[in-house]
Design a protein around this motif. Sequence first.
Motif, PDB file in Angstrom:
ATOM      1  N   ARG A 226       0.871  -1.192   0.000  1.00  0.00           N
ATOM      2  CA  ARG A 226       0.000   0.000   0.000  1.00  0.00           C
ATOM      3  C   ARG A 226       0.892   1.219   0.000  1.00  0.00           C
ATOM      4  O   ARG A 226       1.938   1.245   0.631  1.00  0.00           O
ATOM      5  N   GLY A 227       0.488   2.241  -0.756  1.00  0.00           N
ATOM      6  CA  GLY A 227       1.305   3.455  -0.846  1.00  0.00           C
ATOM      7  C   GLY A 227       2.216   3.464  -2.061  1.00  0.00           C
ATOM      8  O   GLY A 227       2.808   4.487  -2.378  1.00  0.00           O
ATOM      9  N   ASP A 228       2.331   2.325  -2.762  1.00  0.00           N
ATOM     10  CA  ASP A 228       3.203   2.269  -3.953  1.00  0.00           C
ATOM     11  C   ASP A 228       2.532   2.896  -5.167  1.00  0.00           C
ATOM     12  O   ASP A 228       1.348   2.637  -5.435  1.00  0.00           O
ATOM     13  N   MET A 229       3.334   3.640  -5.903  1.00  0.00           N
ATOM     14  CA  MET A 229       2.989   3.918  -7.292  1.00  0.00           C
ATOM     15  C   MET A 229       3.410   2.675  -8.071  1.00  0.00           C
ATOM     16  O   MET A 229       4.438   2.056  -7.744  1.00  0.00           O
ATOM     17  N   VAL A 230       2.694   2.316  -9.121  1.00  0.00           N
ATOM     18  CA  VAL A 230       3.067   1.157  -9.933  1.00  0.00           C
ATOM     19  C   VAL A 230       2.940   1.522 -11.413  1.00  0.00           C
ATOM     20  O   VAL A 230       1.847   1.853 -11.883  1.00  0.00           O
ATOM     21  N   VAL A 249      -0.545   3.460 -11.820  1.00  0.00           N
ATOM     22  CA  VAL A 249      -1.627   3.386 -10.838  1.00  0.00           C
ATOM     23  C   VAL A 249      -1.041   3.555  -9.434  1.00  0.00           C
ATOM     24  O   VAL A 249       0.187   3.508  -9.239  1.00  0.00           O
ATOM     25  N   HIS A 250      -1.892   3.775  -8.457  1.00  0.00           N
ATOM     26  CA  HIS A 250      -1.428   3.907  -7.079  1.00  0.00           C
ATOM     27  C   HIS A 250      -2.226   2.966  -6.191  1.00  0.00           C
ATOM     28  O   HIS A 250      -3.438   2.836  -6.354  1.00  0.00           O
ATOM     29  N   VAL A 251      -1.509   2.316  -5.271  1.00  0.00           N
ATOM     30  CA  VAL A 251      -2.166   1.382  -4.358  1.00  0.00           C
ATOM     31  C   VAL A 251      -2.637   2.173  -3.141  1.00  0.00           C
ATOM     32  O   VAL A 251      -1.818   2.633  -2.336  1.00  0.00           O
ATOM     33  N   GLU A 257       2.271  14.966  -3.372  1.00  0.00           N
ATOM     34  CA  GLU A 257       3.362  15.020  -4.349  1.00  0.00           C
ATOM     35  C   GLU A 257       3.161  13.984  -5.454  1.00  0.00           C
ATOM     36  O   GLU A 257       3.385  14.262  -6.635  1.00  0.00           O
ATOM     37  N   GLU A 258       2.746  12.776  -5.075  1.00  0.00           N
ATOM     38  CA  GLU A 258       2.508  11.742  -6.083  1.00  0.00           C
ATOM     39  C   GLU A 258       1.430  12.188  -7.072  1.00  0.00           C
ATOM     40  O   GLU A 258       1.558  11.990  -8.279  1.00  0.00           O
ATOM     41  N   ARG A 259       0.424  12.821  -6.546  1.00  0.00           N
ATOM     42  CA  ARG A 259      -0.634  13.334  -7.432  1.00  0.00           C
ATOM     43  C   ARG A 259      -0.098  14.410  -8.365  1.00  0.00           C
ATOM     44  O   ARG A 259      -0.414  14.434  -9.555  1.00  0.00           O
TER      45      ARG A 259
END
Length: 375
Positions: A226-230, A249-251, A257-259
């Motif tokens: 959980r929390g990983d970008m993939v 995708v993101h878990v 920041e990821e967004r």
Amino acid sequence: MTGTAPVPFTADDYKARMDRAARQAADAGLAGVLVAPGPDLVWLTGYAPPAVTERLTLLVLAANREPVLVVPTLEAPDAEKATGAPALALRDWTDGKDPYALTAALLDDRGRFGVSDNAWALHLLGLQQALPKTSYVSLTEALPMLRAVKDAAELERLAAAGAAADAAFEEIRNVRFSGRRESEVAADLAALLRRFGHSQVDFTIVASGPNGANPHHEAGDRRIERGDMVVLDFGGLKDGYGSDTSRTVHVGEPTEEERRVHDLVREAQEAGFRAVRPGAACQDVDRAARAVIDGAGYGEYFIHRTGHGIGVTTHEPPYMIEGEERPLVPGMCFSVEPGVYLPGRFGVRIEDIVTVTEDGGRRLNDTERGMVIVD
Ligand code: ZN
Ligand code: ZN
Ligand code: ZN
């Protein structure tokens, strides 16, 4: 679901391609084109030998002469069945005979020839020995745009391959990611591509968390958390034509920041797409995508070209890269796939196949480009 089979190519289609290659070779100052088994041979003749062996198979194309396929006698019956065979003369050779002498007799003995990139050194050296005054250049270097402009029947196949890859994404976004290994999700992707009609899977990249920062990471043992970008990047061949698409995708819920980075790559991908129109240079697509990422201060993390052509292979000219000034032409098909790779942390890549139309570009992939949240 595999969809309906496409209308088959005809002997006339292959004849037109062989004529085009011979004409382009003459225009480029070449004495001809020599094509070994591989994508070029399939595209030109519809022929793929049952197995590629050390026995010489070679298509010889030259202006003002009939195309000739040099082929081992034991494989001649297969070659005769190729759709393009009616437009070809077959010259077979039996074990113990010298295939290079046979081929040399067909060639200008001082000519310069374009040779398909995947020809074996064994065969090229054999020809050079038989004809010491000839010279050779890679076909991709000599005629880079030979296969670049697709006709309507090819575009239909590429669109169908893209739709199949999209169908695979629509399924994979609903599978469980957290707690599973990258390699397991990759196996799911490969099975989905086949289920949706692919006969060949070329790559199924599943790059989670820090692995996403390496654009060439395939899929490994890492357990997705959980929390990983993939980064998902997958494709192959359906009815002889390629697919290649990426979504990141993101878990679970992403960080701010990821967004932001995902939105940035999406905006860059959109800018690259909007730069696609007839007459624009290939490098303009790269520049448009790169300008967005540079403008946000992430330029040093966009570490590859923006795109590559696709057709009977999943990577071929034209390349969307700085310095490529050749113009876009309606019918060309290529990826637009900017990315940002933050070492040790995560990566984002978004990729669609795009074809050049009379007044712009048309995407052959159309799944959600915004951030998709997975479990
Ligand atoms: Zn995260
Ligand atoms: Zn890709
Ligand atoms: Zn690609």
